[in-house]
Each structure stands twice: as C-alpha cells, then as structure tokens.
Design a protein around this motif. Structure first.
Motif, PDB file in Angstrom:
ATOM      1  N   VAL A 179       8.256  -9.714  95.435  1.00 56.48           N
ATOM      2  CA  VAL A 179       8.299  -9.503  96.892  1.00 56.48           C
ATOM      3  C   VAL A 179       9.687 -10.292  97.348  1.00 56.48           C
ATOM      4  O   VAL A 179      10.237  -9.331  98.229  1.00 56.48           O
ATOM      5  N   SER A 180      10.502 -10.904  96.790  1.00 58.89           N
ATOM      6  CA  SER A 180      11.743 -11.365  97.116  1.00 58.89           C
ATOM      7  C   SER A 180      12.808 -10.316  96.843  1.00 58.89           C
ATOM      8  O   SER A 180      13.775 -10.262  97.431  1.00 58.89           O
ATOM      9  N   GLU A 181      12.409  -9.497  95.838  1.00 56.11           N
ATOM     10  CA  GLU A 181      13.291  -8.351  95.540  1.00 56.11           C
ATOM     11  C   GLU A 181      13.014  -7.089  96.429  1.00 56.11           C
ATOM     12  O   GLU A 181      13.639  -6.069  96.163  1.00 56.11           O
ATOM     13  N   GLY A 182      12.259  -7.263  97.123  1.00 57.77           N
ATOM     14  CA  GLY A 182      12.084  -6.086  98.083  1.00 57.77           C
ATOM     15  C   GLY A 182      11.168  -4.860  97.666  1.00 57.77           C
ATOM     16  O   GLY A 182      10.803  -3.733  98.008  1.00 57.77           O
ATOM     17  N   LEU A 183      10.588  -5.242  96.562  1.00 57.35           N
ATOM     18  CA  LEU A 183       9.552  -4.221  95.807  1.00 57.35           C
ATOM     19  C   LEU A 183       8.278  -4.062  96.598  1.00 57.35           C
ATOM     20  O   LEU A 183       7.473  -3.222  96.025  1.00 57.35           O
ATOM     21  N   ILE A 184       7.789  -4.953  97.327  1.00 55.66           N
ATOM     22  CA  ILE A 184       6.503  -5.059  98.052  1.00 55.66           C
ATOM     23  C   ILE A 184       6.585  -4.815  99.582  1.00 55.66           C
ATOM     24  O   ILE A 184       7.311  -5.758 100.124  1.00 55.66           O
ATOM     25  N   ALA A 185       6.114  -3.844 100.150  1.00 52.96           N
ATOM     26  CA  ALA A 185       6.529  -3.633 101.494  1.00 52.96           C
ATOM     27  C   ALA A 185       5.250  -4.508 102.442  1.00 52.96           C
ATOM     28  O   ALA A 185       4.424  -4.821 101.911  1.00 52.96           O
ATOM     29  N   ASP A 186       5.729  -4.752 103.516  1.00 56.67           N
ATOM     30  CA  ASP A 186       5.032  -5.479 104.568  1.00 56.67           C
ATOM     31  C   ASP A 186       4.706  -6.869 104.000  1.00 56.67           C
ATOM     32  O   ASP A 186       5.131  -7.422 103.107  1.00 56.67           O
ATOM     33  N   GLN A 187       3.418  -7.334 104.563  1.00 61.12           N
ATOM     34  CA  GLN A 187       2.808  -8.492 104.155  1.00 61.12           C
ATOM     35  C   GLN A 187       2.450  -8.427 102.631  1.00 61.12           C
ATOM     36  O   GLN A 187       1.608  -7.440 102.330  1.00 61.12           O
ATOM     37  N   PRO A 188       2.697  -9.459 101.683  1.00 56.66           N
ATOM     38  CA  PRO A 188       2.312  -9.181 100.547  1.00 56.66           C
ATOM     39  C   PRO A 188       0.598  -9.349 100.601  1.00 56.66           C
ATOM     40  O   PRO A 188       0.162 -10.445 101.036  1.00 56.66           O
ATOM     41  N   LEU A 189      -0.167  -8.722  99.600  1.00 57.94           N
ATOM     42  CA  LEU A 189      -1.720  -8.835  99.441  1.00 57.94           C
ATOM     43  C   LEU A 189      -1.977  -9.266  98.160  1.00 57.94           C
ATOM     44  O   LEU A 189      -1.327  -8.599  97.164  1.00 57.94           O
ATOM     45  N   PHE A 190      -2.625 -10.491  97.787  1.00 57.11           N
ATOM     46  CA  PHE A 190      -2.834 -11.023  96.417  1.00 57.11           C
ATOM     47  C   PHE A 190      -4.225 -11.233  96.598  1.00 57.11           C
ATOM     48  O   PHE A 190      -5.093 -11.487  97.276  1.00 57.11           O
ATOM     49  N   GLN A 191      -4.828 -11.209  95.175  1.00 58.51           N
ATOM     50  CA  GLN A 191      -6.085 -11.426  94.798  1.00 58.51           C
ATOM     51  C   GLN A 191      -6.240 -12.384  93.770  1.00 58.51           C
ATOM     52  O   GLN A 191      -5.688 -12.133  92.695  1.00 58.51           O
ATOM     53  N   ILE A 192      -6.510 -13.495  94.027  1.00 55.92           N
ATOM     54  CA  ILE A 192      -6.728 -14.386  92.785  1.00 55.92           C
ATOM     55  C   ILE A 192      -8.138 -14.569  92.368  1.00 55.92           C
ATOM     56  O   ILE A 192      -9.257 -14.371  92.682  1.00 55.92           O
ATOM     57  N   CYS A 193      -7.768 -14.182  90.822  1.00 53.74           N
ATOM     58  CA  CYS A 193      -8.990 -13.767  89.968  1.00 53.74           C
ATOM     59  C   CYS A 193      -9.182 -14.912  88.950  1.00 53.74           C
ATOM     60  O   CYS A 193      -8.351 -15.379  88.305  1.00 53.74           O
ATOM     61  N   LEU A 194     -10.558 -15.615  89.244  1.00 53.37           N
ATOM     62  CA  LEU A 194     -11.011 -16.615  88.524  1.00 53.37           C
ATOM     63  C   LEU A 194     -11.829 -16.682  87.432  1.00 53.37           C
ATOM     64  O   LEU A 194     -12.874 -15.974  87.812  1.00 53.37           O
ATOM     65  N   GLY A 195     -11.716 -17.349  86.350  1.00 54.17           N
ATOM     66  CA  GLY A 195     -13.013 -17.369  85.537  1.00 54.17           C
ATOM     67  C   GLY A 195     -12.761 -16.406  84.406  1.00 54.17           C
ATOM     68  O   GLY A 195     -13.622 -16.646  83.388  1.00 54.17           O
ATOM     69  N   ILE A 196     -11.738 -15.506  84.335  1.00 55.51           N
ATOM     70  CA  ILE A 196     -11.540 -14.527  83.354  1.00 55.51           C
ATOM     71  C   ILE A 196     -10.877 -15.093  81.925  1.00 55.51           C
ATOM     72  O   ILE A 196     -10.186 -15.899  82.209  1.00 55.51           O
ATOM     73  N   PRO A 197     -11.696 -15.138  80.946  1.00 56.65           N
ATOM     74  CA  PRO A 197     -11.096 -15.691  79.719  1.00 56.65           C
ATOM     75  C   PRO A 197      -9.882 -14.853  79.400  1.00 56.65           C
ATOM     76  O   PRO A 197     -10.076 -13.688  79.162  1.00 56.65           O
ATOM     77  N   TRP A 198      -8.591 -15.420  79.039  1.00 56.28           N
ATOM     78  CA  TRP A 198      -8.255 -16.859  79.375  1.00 56.28           C
ATOM     79  C   TRP A 198      -7.456 -17.215  80.358  1.00 56.28           C
ATOM     80  O   TRP A 198      -6.045 -17.398  80.259  1.00 56.28           O
ATOM     81  N   GLY A 199      -7.738 -16.687  81.657  1.00 56.46           N
ATOM     82  CA  GLY A 199      -6.819 -16.912  82.722  1.00 56.46           C
ATOM     83  C   GLY A 199      -7.286 -18.388  83.403  1.00 56.46           C
ATOM     84  O   GLY A 199      -8.084 -19.158  82.725  1.00 56.46           O
ATOM     85  N   ALA A 200      -7.052 -18.434  84.550  1.00 52.90           N
ATOM     86  CA  ALA A 200      -7.344 -19.632  85.350  1.00 52.90           C
ATOM     87  C   ALA A 200      -8.938 -19.849  85.549  1.00 52.90           C
ATOM     88  O   ALA A 200      -9.651 -18.865  85.653  1.00 52.90           O
ATOM     89  N   ASP A 201      -9.440 -20.993  85.630  1.00 51.07           N
ATOM     90  CA  ASP A 201     -10.699 -21.280  85.471  1.00 51.07           C
ATOM     91  C   ASP A 201     -11.212 -21.021  86.935  1.00 51.07           C
ATOM     92  O   ASP A 201     -10.583 -21.120  88.048  1.00 51.07           O
ATOM     93  N   HIS A 202     -12.541 -20.709  87.231  1.00 51.90           N
ATOM     94  CA  HIS A 202     -12.989 -20.528  88.480  1.00 51.90           C
ATOM     95  C   HIS A 202     -13.559 -21.923  89.205  1.00 51.90           C
ATOM     96  O   HIS A 202     -15.131 -22.318  88.983  1.00 51.90           O
ATOM     97  N   THR A 203     -12.616 -22.828  89.769  1.00 50.89           N
ATOM     98  CA  THR A 203     -13.032 -23.977  90.380  1.00 50.89           C
ATOM     99  C   THR A 203     -12.305 -24.112  91.519  1.00 50.89           C
ATOM    100  O   THR A 203     -11.553 -23.344  91.739  1.00 50.89           O
ATOM    101  N   VAL A 204     -12.803 -24.988  92.400  1.00 53.40           N
ATOM    102  CA  VAL A 204     -12.255 -25.386  93.954  1.00 53.40           C
ATOM    103  C   VAL A 204     -10.964 -25.476  93.780  1.00 53.40           C
ATOM    104  O   VAL A 204      -9.973 -25.244  94.270  1.00 53.40           O
ATOM    105  N   ASP A 205     -10.665 -26.688  92.583  1.00 46.98           N
ATOM    106  CA  ASP A 205      -9.453 -27.150  92.669  1.00 46.98           C
ATOM    107  C   ASP A 205      -8.222 -26.129  92.259  1.00 46.98           C
ATOM    108  O   ASP A 205      -7.218 -25.942  92.758  1.00 46.98           O
TER     109      ASP A 205
END
Length: 296
Positions: A179-205
């Motif tokens: 985003v800071s390099e200008g490669l992403i136009a407009d407001q950046p759109l993120f999807q936080i993906c939780l619980g996939i082994p072995w990424g971040a766990d699917h918890t509220v915290d």
C-alpha cells in the motif's frame, strides 16, 4: 459495530471437500448456480474457485473460470464477482530429494497465476499476501514479495480490486508495505483468514490483534473456518468489519447437518440482522469498495 455489512460467499474453494458433502459445487454450471443461489439468499459478493469437472480437484484452467463467470453474468441475479488468484503456489518437496519438487507441486509465475483474471476481468480478485505452511503434510503455499508486487501491479492496471488475504501478522505487514509503495489503488481491501493450518488461529483475540494492525483507511472482513464460521462472522461485525461464509470454509449448518451455500448466507444475514445491522446489496458493496472493474 458495522451496521452496513458486505457479505461474501466463498462457494467451493479448492480443498478436498467434494467427497465430504454433496452440496460442494464442482462443474462451472454448479458453481455458477451456487453463486446465483447465494446472491439470491443475500450475498453481496461471491468468491469463486473452479474445479476439474472430472476429478473434482481445484483447477486454475482459465476456460473453466470463463464459463463460470459468463454463466453468472448472464443470469438475472446481480452479484459482485471475486475470483481467487491463489492457485499455482503449491510446493511439496520430493521425499528423496527435498531440493526438488515432489508430487502435488504446482508452481507458476505471476502472469500465469492471473491468466484467468486477465481473461474474465472480475471486479475483485484475491491476493494471498505471504507464504504459509499449509496443513500437516509437506505442502507449502509460496507467495513471495516479487510475485506479489508483480501481481498487484497487473491487477491495478486492469482495474481489478485486490482483496488482500492475510493469514498471519507478517502478511499484513507486507500488504501494508505494498500500500505504501502505491501498488494498491484506493482504499485497501483486506480479508483476515483465520483457522487455516498453520496460519493465525480463529479466536476473537487473534482477530482483534490482526484488525488493529491494518491501515487506518482499510476496508476489511474476517472469517473463521469450520465450526467457528458464524462466531468469527459475529466478531467481525462487532469490530466494524465485513464477513465471509460458504462451503469453501465450512460444510455444516449445525453439528452433523450439511449446509448449502445459500443456507449459510441466510444464517449470516439473520445473524447480522439480530446484531442490529444489515447486509448491503451488490451495488451498495460496489459503492463502498469504489470498484473499478466491470459490472455484472
């Protein structure tokens, strides 16, 4: 709290789920029909993979994507189309010589990873923003900084909005760098993906920590897989985010009861309503996301 929620339905994915539920769509006709049914049930966006009609396995064949997208667009049901761009980054080391690729490896360059996006010109495509140990075997999903920068530049040129899928904090750090390099136009759109082994766990915290690391102007959503799908949807809405449900991430409506995509969407719409919000229409989602790609 997000009162105007964008709801994405991930209708099929590429995982080995076709033998676990008869509701997982396989052919372009089935995937298009599932997308249309999800839209009629209230989904703002459909996130689309395709599968080999003969084997049911995930595919990156551009012609399968073309047929699926054309069937959705030719229907009388409006929905924002979000195509995966996550295929072609699978590395499995050979058991006898780990320096070489083994069975299951599918590694291609940025142009090939986006061939179907260039062909179909969806309004959104996913961009998996980092490398990840995937599951309990030897499979690694590889998405390097040069590959991601090249892909971001291409979709920006085509007017396709990248949904930056992040599976861990380091992925957010690199996505923010793009985003800071200008490669992403407009407001950046993120999807936080939780619980996939072995990424971040699917918890509220975990969701809270990752959400807090996003750029201040980001539009974001979050999802959890399996039994945590609706719980993470509720947490995302409560924290101001958007949501994703669908058979890519979870096969069940309740314990032991297999779901359809439309049923999961209906359940998510009900959840948002009970929380005091509403799910926005596809056109409202386009307006919120400032989409530059083609309409239905």
């Amino acid at each position: 709290m997000n009162s105007d929620v964008i709801l994405t339905c991930a209708v099929t994915g590429a995982g080995d789920t076709t033998g676990r539920s008869p509701h997982v769509p396989v052919t372009p006709q089935q995937i298009a029909d599932a997308s249309i049914e999800a839209a009629k049930a209230g989904a703002s966006i459909v996130h689309v993979h395709v599968r080999d009609p003969e084997t049911g396995k995930g595919s990156r064949d551009p012609e399968l994507f073309r047929e699926t997208v054309e069937r959705i667009r030719e229907s009388d049901t409006d929905v924002v189309i979000n195509l995966t761009a996550g295929m072609g980054g699978d590395w499995v080391p050979d058991a006898d010589n780990p320096a070489m690729p083994g069975p299951g490896t599918d590694m291609i360059g940025p142009e090939d990873r986006l061939r179907h996006v260039e062909l179909c010109k969806p309004e959104i495509c996913s961009l998996d923003c980092g490398t990840l140990n995937f599951g309990n075997g030897d499979e690694i999903y590889i998405s390097t900084p040069p590959t991601l920068r090249a892909m971001a530049a291409m979709v920006k040129e085509w007017g396709v909005k990248p949904e930056m899928e992040v599976f861990d904090l380091g992925h957010i750090r690199f996505a923010t760098q793009m985003v800071s390099e200008g490669l992403i136009a407009d407001q950046p759109l993120f999807q936080i993906c939780l619980g996939i082994p072995w990424g971040a766990d699917h918890t509220v915290d975990t969701l809270k920590v990752m959400k807090d690391q996003l750029p201040s102007n980001a539009i974001w959503g979050g999802f959890g897989i399996s039994r945590m799908q609706m719980a993470m949807a509720a947490a995302s809405v409560a924290m101001g985010g958007n949501i994703r449900v669908g058979l890519e991430d979870n096969l069940y409506l309740s314990r032991g009861v297999l779901a359809t995509n439309a049923q999961l969407v209906e359940r998510a719409v009900q959840l948002v309503n009970l929380m005091g919000g509403r799910v926005v229409s596809p056109q409202e989602a386009r307006n919120k996301l400032n989409l530059l790609g083609c309409d239905k």
